[in-house]
Design an enzyme around this catalytic site. Structure first.
Site, PDB file in Angstrom:
ATOM      1  N   ASP A 114     -11.506  14.090   0.940  1.00 22.79           N
ATOM      2  CA  ASP A 114     -12.385  13.498  -0.097  1.00 22.79           C
ATOM      3  C   ASP A 114     -13.544  14.425  -0.472  1.00 22.79           C
ATOM      4  OD1 ASP A 114     -10.872  11.238   0.162  1.00 22.79           O
ATOM      5  OD2 ASP A 114     -12.402  10.044   1.167  1.00 22.79           O
ATOM      6  N   CYS A 172       9.147  -0.406  -4.002  1.00 23.35           N
ATOM      7  CA  CYS A 172       8.493  -1.657  -4.429  1.00 23.35           C
ATOM      8  C   CYS A 172       9.495  -2.652  -5.016  1.00 23.35           C
ATOM      9  CB  CYS A 172       7.399  -1.376  -5.457  1.00 23.35           C
ATOM     10  SG  CYS A 172       5.896  -0.694  -4.733  1.00 23.35           S
ATOM     11  N   CYS A 175       9.118  -6.614  -6.095  1.00 28.36           N
ATOM     12  CA  CYS A 175       7.939  -7.218  -5.450  1.00 28.36           C
ATOM     13  C   CYS A 175       6.707  -7.108  -6.357  1.00 28.36           C
ATOM     14  CB  CYS A 175       7.673  -6.496  -4.125  1.00 28.36           C
ATOM     15  SG  CYS A 175       6.180  -7.039  -3.271  1.00 28.36           S
ATOM     16  N   CYS A 178       1.119  -7.576  -4.431  1.00 26.87           N
ATOM     17  CA  CYS A 178      -0.238  -7.016  -4.549  1.00 26.87           C
ATOM     18  C   CYS A 178      -0.859  -7.400  -5.887  1.00 26.87           C
ATOM     19  CB  CYS A 178      -0.210  -5.497  -4.373  1.00 26.87           C
ATOM     20  SG  CYS A 178       0.948  -4.654  -5.466  1.00 26.87           S
ATOM     21  N   CYS A 182      -4.333  -9.751  -5.977  1.00 29.44           N
ATOM     22  CA  CYS A 182      -5.609  -9.060  -6.236  1.00 29.44           C
ATOM     23  C   CYS A 182      -6.644 -10.063  -6.770  1.00 29.44           C
ATOM     24  CB  CYS A 182      -5.394  -7.935  -7.251  1.00 29.44           C
ATOM     25  SG  CYS A 182      -6.958  -7.198  -7.755  1.00 29.44           S
ATOM     26  N   CYS A 199     -12.334  -3.257  -9.446  1.00 27.09           N
ATOM     27  CA  CYS A 199     -11.784  -3.318  -8.081  1.00 27.09           C
ATOM     28  C   CYS A 199     -12.931  -3.570  -7.094  1.00 27.09           C
ATOM     29  CB  CYS A 199     -11.063  -2.006  -7.770  1.00 27.09           C
ATOM     30  SG  CYS A 199     -10.574  -1.838  -6.056  1.00 27.09           S
ATOM     31  N   CYS A 226     -12.080  -3.523   0.256  1.00 25.14           N
ATOM     32  CA  CYS A 226     -11.196  -4.697   0.117  1.00 25.14           C
ATOM     33  C   CYS A 226      -9.813  -4.258   0.574  1.00 25.14           C
ATOM     34  CB  CYS A 226     -11.168  -5.145  -1.344  1.00 25.14           C
ATOM     35  SG  CYS A 226      -9.827  -6.290  -1.779  1.00 25.14           S
ATOM     36  N   CYS A 229      -4.786  -6.018  -1.327  1.00 22.81           N
ATOM     37  CA  CYS A 229      -3.504  -5.535  -1.861  1.00 22.81           C
ATOM     38  C   CYS A 229      -2.709  -4.750  -0.813  1.00 22.81           C
ATOM     39  CB  CYS A 229      -3.711  -4.709  -3.134  1.00 22.81           C
ATOM     40  SG  CYS A 229      -4.784  -3.301  -2.929  1.00 22.81           S
ATOM     41  N   CYS A 233       1.068  -6.480   1.382  1.00 20.59           N
ATOM     42  CA  CYS A 233       2.231  -5.600   1.190  1.00 20.59           C
ATOM     43  C   CYS A 233       3.192  -5.740   2.373  1.00 20.59           C
ATOM     44  CB  CYS A 233       1.766  -4.140   1.050  1.00 20.59           C
ATOM     45  SG  CYS A 233       3.141  -3.008   0.792  1.00 20.59           S
TER      46      CYS A 233
HETATM   47  S1  SF4 Z   1       2.949  -5.443  -2.263  1.00 22.90           S
HETATM   48 FE1  SF4 Z   1       3.603  -3.399  -1.589  1.00 22.90          FE
HETATM   49  S2  SF4 Z   1       5.837  -3.384  -1.910  1.00 22.90           S
HETATM   50 FE2  SF4 Z   1       5.008  -5.122  -3.083  1.00 22.90          FE
HETATM   51  S3  SF4 Z   1       4.688  -4.282  -5.126  1.00 22.90           S
HETATM   52 FE3  SF4 Z   1       2.748  -4.099  -4.043  1.00 22.90          FE
HETATM   53  S4  SF4 Z   1       2.785  -2.034  -3.182  1.00 22.90           S
HETATM   54 FE4  SF4 Z   1       4.894  -2.526  -3.760  1.00 22.90          FE
HETATM   55  S1  SF4 Z   2      -8.654  -3.239  -3.260  1.00 19.88           S
HETATM   56 FE1  SF4 Z   2      -8.836  -5.474  -3.691  1.00 19.88          FE
HETATM   57  S2  SF4 Z   2      -9.739  -5.627  -5.722  1.00 19.88           S
HETATM   58 FE2  SF4 Z   2      -8.991  -3.499  -5.481  1.00 19.88          FE
HETATM   59  S3  SF4 Z   2      -6.938  -3.511  -6.323  1.00 19.88           S
HETATM   60 FE3  SF4 Z   2      -6.707  -3.963  -4.163  1.00 19.88          FE
HETATM   61  S4  SF4 Z   2      -6.758  -6.214  -4.018  1.00 19.88           S
HETATM   62 FE4  SF4 Z   2      -7.546  -5.657  -6.038  1.00 19.88          FE
END
Ligand code: SF4
Ligand code: SF4
Length: 342
Positions: A114, A172, A175, A178, A182, A199, A226, A229, A233
């Site tokens: 980073d 993915c 699916c 995520c 969110c 975000c 956070c 997401c 998964c």
């Molecule tokens: S939860 Fe994971 S596997 Fe499902 S769409 Fe999102 S990134 Fe892909």
């Molecule tokens: S970190 Fe949290 S707010 Fe950001 S994209 Fe993932 S679930 Fe959404």
């Protein structure tokens, strides 16, 4: 995990430029500042031929996690539960660069965690460390996405042996967990890109000003970062057996992970913040950002819908709203929270 990517220009330059032009990076203006280098590692290290990409697991999905303190408490994203990963990983990358320098002393080696403009997920993808999922995280089919990334950009021409470096296909499929989970709906409905300016990770860690009241409720109890997401998964589901790669001891959780009681945090001064985050990647968050986030969590807890009266917390929020010793950001947030509760 380690892989080698060729130091070629980015495949997704147009997408990155459009994303920046749409302002989806919020206040992260550093992303525009060194765009040419970010899009082509050969501008970062002239003559670069290879990028050594590493991914370090930071969550042990087979081990029980530390319990949350009683609510209201502000949760910390898992990547910041252990020691500051920048330091931990850079030290190890420097050692690797030193070893390479002993053998090839005339080559250039630039290590980064980073700390340099580089599209690290795209490079890790090219190095065969995973695919970039709909949640925009790098995901490995067996290791999941709780991984920290680092790189050495070098003029050394390296090749990978055997299956290493083979691209990992997108797993993915259909699916959408995520996207559906969110809290701020900031992931594009089709996945693979997100509006970072909405975000929670950006809002709680990078954004310096007041947070729009309509985003307070979705922030829930996230104080710093956070994980939603990633938590949903399927590739991060808890494991019965030890994970297929070792977790570096420095990434293991230690206080104040996994969460900080809100009433305590609302009484912190600069010394308390320094002491809590001395060894953490969170040491760069300012005290007033933390208090802003804590006030939002307090508002979510005290909100009419929760039905959890907490007179001491409410009194603290009211006191902060008019406290001349607090910053304008903190006072404004306290007032936003009180207005939302009326
Ligand atoms: S939860 Fe994971 S596997 Fe499902 S769409 Fe999102 S990134 Fe892909
Ligand atoms: S970190 Fe949290 S707010 Fe950001 S994209 Fe993932 S679930 Fe959404």
């Amino acid at each position: 995990m380690l892989g080698i990517a060729p130091a070629d220009a980015a495949d997704h330059a147009d997408h990155v430029k459009q994303w920046l032009a749409a302002g989806r990076h919020g206040e992260m203006t550093y992303m525009e500042a060194a765009l040419a280098e970010r899009l082509d590692p050969r501008r970062l290290v002239p003559g670069a031929k290879s990028i050594i990409c590493v991914a370090d697991l930071y969550a042990d999905r087979a081990a029980p996690e530390p319990p949350l303190p009683p609510a209201p408490a502000g949760r910390i994203a898992r990547y910041a539960w252990g020691d500051d990963y920048h330091k931990v990983m850079k030290k190890r990358l420097h050692r690797l660069a030193d070893d390479l320098r002993e053998v090839w002393p005339d080559e250039e080696y630039r290590t980064t965690v980073d700390t340099a403009p580089i599209l690290e997920r795209e490079q890790a993808l090219r190095a065969g460390l995973g695919w970039v999922g709909k949640n925009t995280m790098l995901i490995h089919p067996r290791l999941g996405s709780y991984m920290l990334l680092g790189e050495i950009v070098t003029t050394l021409a390296l090749e990978t042996a055997g299956d290493a470096g083979q691209a990992i296909s997108d797993h993915c499929g259909t699916c959408t967990r995520c996207i559906d989970a969110c809290p701020t709906r900031c992931i594009d409905p089709a996945g693979y890109t997100l509006d970072a300016s909405r975000c929670i990770s950006y809002l709680t860690l990078e954004h310096r000003g007041p947070i729009a009241p309509e985003l307070h409720a979705p922030i829930g109890d996230w104080l710093a970062g956070c994980d939603v997401c990633q938590e949903v998964c399927p590739f991060n589901a808890p494991l019965d057996a030890p994970p297929p790669a070792a977790i570096h001891p420095a990434h293991r959780p230690r206080p104040p992970a996994p969460a900080i009681p809100i009433l305590d945090l609302l009484q912190w001064d600069a010394d308390a913040r320094r002491e809590a985050f001395e060894r953490s990647a969170l040491k760069r968050i300012r005290l007033d950002q933390l208090k802003r986030n804590a006030l939002i969590i307090a508002g979510n807890y005290l909100g009419v819908a929760t039905g959890h009266p907490d007179p001491a917390l409410l009194a603290r929020v009211r006191a902060i709203a008019n406290d001349p010793d607090e910053t304008e950001l903190v006072r404004t947030t306290a007032r936003q929270v009180l207005e939302r509760m009326e």
